[in-house]
Write a protein that holds these residues in place. Structure first.
Motif, PDB file in Angstrom:
ATOM      1  N   GLY A  32      47.450  12.922  34.344  1.00 32.53           N
ATOM      2  CA  GLY A  32      46.008  12.650  34.343  1.00 32.53           C
ATOM      3  C   GLY A  32      45.222  13.784  34.977  1.00 32.53           C
ATOM      4  N   PRO A  33      43.933  13.548  35.193  1.00 27.13           N
ATOM      5  CA  PRO A  33      43.056  14.625  35.676  1.00 27.13           C
ATOM      6  C   PRO A  33      43.162  14.843  37.186  1.00 27.13           C
ATOM      7  CG  PRO A  33      41.823  12.606  35.474  1.00 27.13           C
ATOM      8  CD  PRO A  33      43.203  12.284  34.987  1.00 27.13           C
ATOM      9  N   THR A  34      42.833  16.048  37.632  1.00 25.90           N
ATOM     10  CA  THR A  34      42.609  16.311  39.055  1.00 25.90           C
ATOM     11  C   THR A  34      41.117  16.100  39.273  1.00 25.90           C
ATOM     12  OG1 THR A  34      44.388  17.915  39.055  1.00 25.90           O
ATOM     13  CG2 THR A  34      42.849  18.032  40.890  1.00 25.90           C
ATOM     14  N   VAL A  35      40.792  15.123  40.107  1.00 27.93           N
ATOM     15  CA  VAL A  35      39.393  14.662  40.152  1.00 27.93           C
ATOM     16  C   VAL A  35      38.576  15.433  41.198  1.00 27.93           C
ATOM     17  CG1 VAL A  35      39.614  12.402  39.099  1.00 27.93           C
ATOM     18  CG2 VAL A  35      40.330  12.699  41.465  1.00 27.93           C
ATOM     19  N   TYR A  36      38.303  16.706  40.875  1.00 27.24           N
ATOM     20  CA  TYR A  36      37.504  17.524  41.794  1.00 27.24           C
ATOM     21  C   TYR A  36      36.265  18.083  41.092  1.00 27.24           C
ATOM     22  CZ  TYR A  36      39.091  21.814  39.566  1.00 27.24           C
ATOM     23  OH  TYR A  36      39.331  22.806  38.643  1.00 27.24           O
ATOM     24  N   SER A  37      36.138  17.816  39.784  1.00 29.05           N
ATOM     25  CA  SER A  37      34.936  18.251  39.056  1.00 29.05           C
ATOM     26  C   SER A  37      34.792  17.361  37.820  1.00 29.05           C
ATOM     27  CB  SER A  37      35.052  19.721  38.643  1.00 29.05           C
ATOM     28  OG  SER A  37      36.122  19.864  37.732  1.00 29.05           O
ATOM     29  N   ASP A  38      33.700  17.570  37.078  1.00 31.66           N
ATOM     30  CA  ASP A  38      33.442  16.733  35.896  1.00 31.66           C
ATOM     31  C   ASP A  38      34.555  16.863  34.872  1.00 31.66           C
ATOM     32  OD1 ASP A  38      30.831  15.658  36.508  1.00 31.66           O
ATOM     33  OD2 ASP A  38      30.087  17.718  36.328  1.00 31.66           O
ATOM     34  N   ALA A  39      34.865  15.775  34.206  1.00 26.15           N
ATOM     35  CA  ALA A  39      35.876  15.794  33.135  1.00 26.15           C
ATOM     36  C   ALA A  39      35.390  16.752  32.059  1.00 26.15           C
ATOM     37  CB  ALA A  39      36.008  14.396  32.556  1.00 26.15           C
ATOM     38  N   HIS A  40      36.274  17.661  31.594  1.00 27.18           N
ATOM     39  CA  HIS A  40      35.818  18.565  30.545  1.00 27.18           C
ATOM     40  C   HIS A  40      36.395  18.165  29.192  1.00 27.18           C
ATOM     41  CE1 HIS A  40      39.535  20.918  30.524  1.00 27.18           C
ATOM     42  NE2 HIS A  40      39.504  20.861  31.840  1.00 27.18           N
ATOM     43  N   LEU A  41      35.889  18.812  28.163  1.00 26.30           N
ATOM     44  CA  LEU A  41      36.219  18.367  26.806  1.00 26.30           C
ATOM     45  C   LEU A  41      37.680  18.563  26.437  1.00 26.30           C
ATOM     46  CD1 LEU A  41      33.202  19.428  24.665  1.00 26.30           C
ATOM     47  CD2 LEU A  41      34.101  17.131  24.940  1.00 26.30           C
ATOM     48  N   GLY A  42      38.304  19.614  27.010  1.00 25.23           N
ATOM     49  CA  GLY A  42      39.726  19.842  26.744  1.00 25.23           C
ATOM     50  C   GLY A  42      40.534  18.640  27.219  1.00 25.23           C
ATOM     51  N   ASN A  43      40.196  18.148  28.414  1.00 28.48           N
ATOM     52  CA  ASN A  43      40.841  16.936  28.928  1.00 28.48           C
ATOM     53  C   ASN A  43      40.594  15.766  27.996  1.00 28.48           C
ATOM     54  OD1 ASN A  43      41.991  17.891  31.213  1.00 28.48           O
ATOM     55  ND2 ASN A  43      40.387  17.217  32.604  1.00 28.48           N
TER      56      ASN A  43
END
Ligand SMILES: [Zn+2]
Length: 486
Positions: A32-43
């Motif tokens: 899953g994501p590393t939640v330190y910035s906004d989710a980007h489109l690649g994710n």
């Protein structure tokens, strides 16, 4: 209906028949994501791809336990254990608690997933919630001689591991190549070998997120959490492990090594990797100035966008490419997808008004078979979408009285649309009833006015009070009656 699904396995570099360890149960772990910035489109592309796989396997009757973690500690800026923890750094800059950063961006990530109609996973564990499990894995690796401690930090001994195992099994690269292409250790380095990676890192005094361990107050290395959490929720071996292609050389390679070191087994049978999103042929990156966030894509509020696109148009655009191909974003490609998506949605709306004939000039069964064949071939969504355009063509022809369809075939056609468009591709018509709400309200207000003209005040008051109850206030004036939402 039994389907033989074939999936491309990064581990073997071939398409293999999907045979779960313990059907009908399927275990799937996706980083899953590393939640330190906004989710980007690649994710977003990665999680939309795994959403398709999750939805399809579930549709086929598999009982899928889908685990997708949240990285909320231990992810350093550099892949080779250098730099600061991404979340701690952001917290310091913003003068916030690290958990405020984690909360903010986890919420934002979930909002983006919901907007794209990505189903939530079965379990969404966090790294900070599994520190004890991670410490246990470090202990096992130390006991088994695959790890060593230096000044309160613990490292994985890659060369030792490679004496009996193939460290580069997932990437297909030999240790010798990897060694030549890695920078030499600096004098300050505590690592014995160039490729060794951190399992536990002693925290500097200013480091914000740290936990007690047998070695130091510190924090786990990034790769460790996925070994710990996949093992906890899916066992020593499970069916699918996924993530973006960029995770293969380091994160996933190290995860395999950790699992083999602890349990003697590679964790997953099938390794599935999604390809990158590019913009006008270039990698999307902040430094190239060609990156934009999902909400900017929806609103069109970014210089490289000609206009905004709806979330379902973006989802459709992403599914029009196979998950293993690069997907190139451009305004032209988005506009073409927007047209295609509207065409498909129009057909989906039209199908309910079709009238069956006694005889049929079209058989739907072959189309249904081809839809399954597309997805059975490594979840080939672009081929599936091409088949669904064929379904739209049939719907339009029947509607225009150019083609006859009998009741049985019409029912099958409805099933194709419902199964593949709605349930598996996860697309929904955004022209929902709420878009027509103003017209409906105007219509009701006119009915009330007629009642008033007829001096039927009981009815006119009933309409006004009823609208008030559901949150619409009517205002009468000389010019007429207006409504607004309260
Ligand atoms: Zn991971």
């Amino acid at each position: 209906m039994k389907q033989n699904v074939f999936v491309y396995n990064t581990l073997t570099r071939t398409k293999e028949e999907f045979i779960p360890f313990d059907a009908p149960y399927v275990g799937m772990y996706v980083c899953g994501p590393t939640v330190y910035s906004d989710a980007h489109l690649g994710n977003a592309r990665t999680y939309i791809s795994f959403d398709l796989i999750f939805r399809y396997l579930t549709h086929l009757g598999y009982k899928v336990r889908y685990v997708r973690n949240i990285t909320d500690a231990g992810h350093l800026e550099g892949d080779a254990d250098e730099g600061e923890d991404k979340i701690s750094k952001k917290a310091k800059l913003a003068k916030l608690e690290p958990m405020e950063i984690v909360q903010k961006y986890s919420t934002g990530f979930h909002d983006v997933m919901r907007t794209f109609n990505v189903l939530p996973p079965s379990i969404e564990p966090t790294a900070t919630g599994h520190i004890i499990e991670q410490i246990e894995l470090v202990k096992i690796m130390l006991e088994r001689g695959y790890a060593y401690e230096v000044n309160g930090s613990v490292y994985f001994d890659v060369e030792k591991y490679n004496n009996t195992q193939d460290y580069g099994i997932l990437s297909g690269r030999h240790l010798e190549d990897l060694l030549t292409n890695t920078r030499t250790l600096g004098g300050q380095d505590e690592k014995r070998g160039k490729l060794d990676f951190a399992l536990w890192i002693k925290a500097k005094p200013e480091h914000l997120m740290k936990w007690p361990s047998p070695w130091s107050m510190g924090f786990p290395g990034w790769h460790l959490e996925c070994s710990a959490m996949s093992h906890k929720y899916l066992g020593e071996q499970f069916d699918i492990h996924g993530g973006g292609l960029d995770l293969i050389p380091t994160h996933h390679t190290n995860e395999v090594a950790q699992n083999v070191a602890c349990y003697g087994k590679s964790p997953a049978k099938y390794w599935v990797h999604t390809n990158m999103l590019t913009v006008n042929g270039q990698k999307m990156s902040k430094s190239l100035g060609n990156s934009f966030l999902p909400h900017e894509l929806f609103s069109g509020d970014n210089l490289i966008l000609n206009k905004g696109y709806s979330p379902m148009t973006v989802r459709f655009f992403m599914l029009q490419a196979h998950y293993r191909s690069t997907l190139d974003f451009s305004n032209d490609a988005m506009e073409a997808s927007e047209k295609g998506f509207k065409r498909l949605m129009n057909a989906c709306t039209l199908i309910d008004s079709l009238k069956p004939s006694v005889e049929t000039e079209v058989e739907i069964q072959p189309l249904l078979t081809r839809c399954y064949e597309a997805l059975n071939d490594d979840f080939n969504s672009p081929i599936l979408i091409a088949e669904l355009f064929e379904a739209s063509r049939i719907i339009n022809s029947v509607h225009d009285n150019k083609l006859k369809i009998d009741e049985a075939n019409l029912e099958l056609l409805k099933a194709v649309i419902n199964t593949f468009v709605t349930n598996i591709l996860g697309l929904k018509n955004e022209q929902s009833s709420s878009d027509e709400l103003p017209q409906v309200l105007d219509f009701v207000v006119n009915l009330r006015n007629e009642a008033k003209i007829n001096r039927d005040y009981a009815t006119s008051d009933k309409i006004r009070d009823g609208l008030q109850k559901i949150g619409f206030q009517l205002k009468d004036s000389k010019e007429g009656t207006t409504w607004n939402k309260v």
